[in-house]
Design an enzyme around this catalytic site. Structure first.
Site, mmCIF file in Angstrom:
data_model
loop_
_atom_site.group_PDB
_atom_site.id
_atom_site.type_symbol
_atom_site.label_atom_id
_atom_site.label_comp_id
_atom_site.label_asym_id
_atom_site.label_seq_id
_atom_site.Cartn_x
_atom_site.Cartn_y
_atom_site.Cartn_z
ATOM 1 N N ASP A 47 0.825 -1.201 0.000
ATOM 2 C CA ASP A 47 0.000 0.000 0.000
ATOM 3 C C ASP A 47 0.866 1.262 0.000
ATOM 4 O O ASP A 47 0.345 2.377 -0.061
ATOM 5 C CB ASP A 47 -1.008 -0.005 1.145
ATOM 6 C CG ASP A 47 -0.383 -0.143 2.521
ATOM 7 O OD1 ASP A 47 0.861 -0.154 2.628
ATOM 8 O OD2 ASP A 47 -1.153 -0.244 3.515
ATOM 9 N N SER A 48 2.188 1.070 0.002
ATOM 10 C CA SER A 48 3.110 2.182 -0.253
ATOM 11 C C SER A 48 2.840 2.824 -1.605
ATOM 12 O O SER A 48 3.260 3.960 -1.858
ATOM 13 C CB SER A 48 4.558 1.696 -0.189
ATOM 14 O OG SER A 48 4.741 0.533 -0.994
ATOM 15 N N ASP A 86 -1.041 -6.251 -0.287
ATOM 16 C CA ASP A 86 -1.377 -5.666 1.008
ATOM 17 C C ASP A 86 -2.886 -5.535 1.167
ATOM 18 O O ASP A 86 -3.582 -5.103 0.243
ATOM 19 C CB ASP A 86 -0.767 -4.268 1.127
ATOM 20 C CG ASP A 86 0.549 -4.257 1.876
ATOM 21 O OD1 ASP A 86 0.910 -5.267 2.513
ATOM 22 O OD2 ASP A 86 1.234 -3.208 1.828
ATOM 23 N N LYS A 114 -0.882 -9.580 2.918
ATOM 24 C CA LYS A 114 -0.170 -9.071 4.089
ATOM 25 C C LYS A 114 -1.068 -8.119 4.851
ATOM 26 O O LYS A 114 -1.824 -7.344 4.265
ATOM 27 C CB LYS A 114 1.123 -8.356 3.686
ATOM 28 C CG LYS A 114 1.936 -7.835 4.893
ATOM 29 C CD LYS A 114 3.304 -7.318 4.483
ATOM 30 C CE LYS A 114 3.256 -5.993 3.777
ATOM 31 N NZ LYS A 114 2.758 -4.893 4.661
ATOM 32 N N GLU A 116 -1.099 -5.687 8.796
ATOM 33 C CA GLU A 116 -0.244 -5.112 9.828
ATOM 34 C C GLU A 116 -0.776 -5.395 11.220
ATOM 35 O O GLU A 116 -1.975 -5.303 11.475
ATOM 36 C CB GLU A 116 -0.142 -3.587 9.646
ATOM 37 C CG GLU A 116 0.504 -3.161 8.340
ATOM 38 C CD GLU A 116 0.614 -1.650 8.204
ATOM 39 O OE1 GLU A 116 1.047 -1.198 7.130
ATOM 40 O OE2 GLU A 116 0.265 -0.931 9.161
ATOM 41 N N GLU A 183 9.593 -3.732 10.313
ATOM 42 C CA GLU A 183 9.867 -2.417 9.746
ATOM 43 C C GLU A 183 10.365 -1.439 10.806
ATOM 44 O O GLU A 183 9.752 -1.285 11.868
ATOM 45 C CB GLU A 183 8.614 -1.836 9.077
ATOM 46 C CG GLU A 183 8.870 -0.475 8.463
ATOM 47 C CD GLU A 183 7.809 -0.023 7.482
ATOM 48 O OE1 GLU A 183 7.941 1.097 6.947
ATOM 49 O OE2 GLU A 183 6.851 -0.775 7.225
#
Length: 254
Positions: A47-48, A86, A114, A116, A183
């Site tokens: 999602d960057s 993501d 993925k 978080e 991260e």
């Protein structure tokens, strides 16, 4: 979920202690094809993309529609790498929602997904894994919580922070993830976590040789986003300058 996707994820899981894992983000067909042909192990449709492709200030603006569009493009360019998509913010607020959206990413071409967070995400991870979809964990600094935390901050500076990250990683392990991104975790802590966990750790901003593999944002690697370069980035090219110069030469020719 295809057995091929599960086999790719399992192969990466079993590589811990055997070989380093090379991961890069990818957001489009030509980049994915180039990286896959270069032998990159894992392509993360992160999602960057909200920042380096779409121009948002952070990842909290990214939607499922954005992710599905880019996952499909990357999947079309990939043959061998494990493609991970993501789950964007608020797309996995419950186990049922997490599974529904994970399936949409898989239908778009992802091999795995993925998300978080640790302890509070374990039930959601288990629901996705039980459905046959591999899950990539993410601990340490969590970009989707940047507004809550008031910025991007290094993690693991104290023993208490180490224990909290380890607890989250253990919860993800028990829920069935095949690997975990760490991260912006301080190097000593990242190395301790890597030694404690049975699944591979993939570092970003955690120092050199502290994790079982590394992931980098492709625009950081190739110099494609000159307006912000993270302090831990290691550019290997400068395509932004090449593009600008090509455009100037083109204008002159016209």
């Amino acid at each position: 979920m295809s057995t091929t996707s599960q086999a790719k994820a399992e192969r990466l899981r079993q590589s811990k202690g055997q070989q380093k894992i090379a991961c890069l983000t990818a957001y489009d067909y030509p980049t994915a094809r180039l990286l896959d042909e270069a032998g990159i192990d894992l392509l993360l449709v992160g999602d960057s993309l909200g920042m380096v492709v779409l121009g948002y200030p952070d990842t909290t603006h990214v939607t499922m529609q954005h992710m599905l569009h880019h996952v499909a493009a990357v999947a079309r360019g990939n043959t061998n790498a494990l493609v991970v998509g993501d789950l964007p913010i608020h797309s996995y607020d419950s186990p049922a929602e997490a599974l529904e959206n994970a399936q949409l990413l898989v239908d778009a071409g992802a091999d795995a997904v993925k998300l978080e967070g640790g302890v509070r995400q374990a039930e959601k991870v288990k629901a996705i894994v039980d459905a046959g979809i591999p899950v990539f964990g993410h601990m340490g600094m969590l970009p989707q919580r940047v507004l809550e935390e008031g910025g991007y901050k290094k993690k693991g500076k104290s023993e208490a922070e180490y224990e909290a990250i380890l607890e989250g990683c253990r919860a993800l392990e028990n829920a069935g993830v095949f690997a975990i991104v760490l991260e912006s975790v301080v190097p000593a802590t990242a190395q301790r976590l890597t030694e404690q966990l049975s699944v591979p750790t993939i570092g970003i901003g955690c120092g050199d040789n502290t994790c079982d593999g590394e992931v980098a944002v492709i625009t950081d690697l190739v110099g494609g986003y000159p307006w912000f370069v993270p302090p831990f980035a290691k550019p290997q090219a400068n395509i932004s300058s090449d593009i600008a110069q090509a455009a100037v030469r083109y204008k002159g020719q016209v």
